[in-house]
Design a protein around this motif. Structure first.
Motif, PDB file in Angstrom:
ATOM      1  N   ALA A   6      19.615 -56.605 -17.497  1.00 20.45           N
ATOM      2  CA  ALA A   6      19.872 -58.007 -17.158  1.00 20.45           C
ATOM      3  C   ALA A   6      20.665 -58.109 -15.870  1.00 20.45           C
ATOM      4  O   ALA A   6      20.379 -58.955 -15.015  1.00 20.45           O
ATOM      5  CB  ALA A   6      20.618 -58.691 -18.295  1.00 20.45           C
ATOM      6  N   ALA A  11      19.298 -61.664 -14.735  1.00 22.33           N
ATOM      7  CA  ALA A  11      18.762 -62.610 -15.707  1.00 22.33           C
ATOM      8  C   ALA A  11      19.365 -62.327 -17.080  1.00 22.33           C
ATOM      9  O   ALA A  11      19.528 -61.175 -17.465  1.00 22.33           O
ATOM     10  CB  ALA A  11      17.249 -62.499 -15.790  1.00 22.33           C
ATOM     11  N   THR A  12      19.682 -63.386 -17.785  1.00 24.00           N
ATOM     12  CA  THR A  12      20.165 -63.232 -19.160  1.00 24.00           C
ATOM     13  C   THR A  12      19.223 -63.919 -20.145  1.00 24.00           C
ATOM     14  O   THR A  12      19.193 -63.556 -21.304  1.00 24.00           O
ATOM     15  CB  THR A  12      21.583 -63.825 -19.311  1.00 24.00           C
ATOM     16  N   ASP A  13      18.459 -64.882 -19.661  1.00 29.02           N
ATOM     17  CA  ASP A  13      17.482 -65.566 -20.514  1.00 29.02           C
ATOM     18  C   ASP A  13      16.335 -64.605 -20.808  1.00 29.02           C
ATOM     19  O   ASP A  13      15.739 -64.058 -19.877  1.00 29.02           O
ATOM     20  CB  ASP A  13      16.968 -66.814 -19.799  1.00 29.02           C
ATOM     21  N   PRO A  14      15.995 -64.383 -22.089  1.00 27.44           N
ATOM     22  CA  PRO A  14      14.947 -63.413 -22.432  1.00 27.44           C
ATOM     23  C   PRO A  14      13.598 -63.685 -21.773  1.00 27.44           C
ATOM     24  O   PRO A  14      12.917 -62.761 -21.352  1.00 27.44           O
ATOM     25  CB  PRO A  14      14.844 -63.509 -23.952  1.00 27.44           C
ATOM     26  N   SER A  15      13.206 -64.948 -21.638  1.00 24.95           N
ATOM     27  CA  SER A  15      11.899 -65.228 -21.031  1.00 24.95           C
ATOM     28  C   SER A  15      11.925 -64.936 -19.530  1.00 24.95           C
ATOM     29  O   SER A  15      10.951 -64.416 -18.975  1.00 24.95           O
ATOM     30  CB  SER A  15      11.472 -66.673 -21.296  1.00 24.95           C
ATOM     31  N   VAL A  16      13.034 -65.238 -18.869  1.00 25.78           N
ATOM     32  CA  VAL A  16      13.160 -64.935 -17.439  1.00 25.78           C
ATOM     33  C   VAL A  16      13.204 -63.424 -17.249  1.00 25.78           C
ATOM     34  O   VAL A  16      12.551 -62.877 -16.361  1.00 25.78           O
ATOM     35  CB  VAL A  16      14.427 -65.593 -16.844  1.00 25.78           C
ATOM     36  N   LEU A  17      13.954 -62.751 -18.110  1.00 24.62           N
ATOM     37  CA  LEU A  17      14.052 -61.295 -18.038  1.00 24.62           C
ATOM     38  C   LEU A  17      12.684 -60.654 -18.233  1.00 24.62           C
ATOM     39  O   LEU A  17      12.291 -59.768 -17.465  1.00 24.62           O
ATOM     40  CB  LEU A  17      15.028 -60.779 -19.098  1.00 24.62           C
TER      41      LEU A  17
END
Length: 94
Positions: A6, A11-17
């Motif tokens: 991350a 990125a911390t948002d799973p979908s963005v990651l």
């Protein structure tokens, strides 16, 4: 998500990651596909096979066949080093 990944991808948002991981993989694939299938190395040459991420194996190979060095008239200027195959994909000490 993995904190290091991350941080690397900011990125911390799973979908963005997930999207960024796919983008990173696609970029790596494009770079690898652009590489020539045959690489010329000047002679003399030391050729090492698949080390599979095992640093210990690389160090043992260097102990047996000589490590790249600049000290004491080392062979870096005189000899090419070629590492074939996958050398980061697995292994306890990668």
């Amino acid at each position: 998500p993995d904190a290091a990944l991350a941080l690397l991808l900011d990125a911390t948002d799973p979908s963005v990651l997930a999207r960024r991981v796919v983008e990173l993989a696609q970029a790596c694939k494009r770079i690898a596909a652009a590489q020539p299938p045959l690489v010329r190395a000047r002679l003399p040459c030391k050729i090492f096979g698949d080390t599979h991420g095992q640093l210990r194996d690389v160090l043992l190979l260097f102990a047996s066949f000589g490590a790249p060095t600049h000290k004491n008239a080392g062979d870096v200027e005189l000899c090419s080093y070629v590492f074939n195959g996958d050398f980061i994909d697995r292994g306890e000490h990668q």
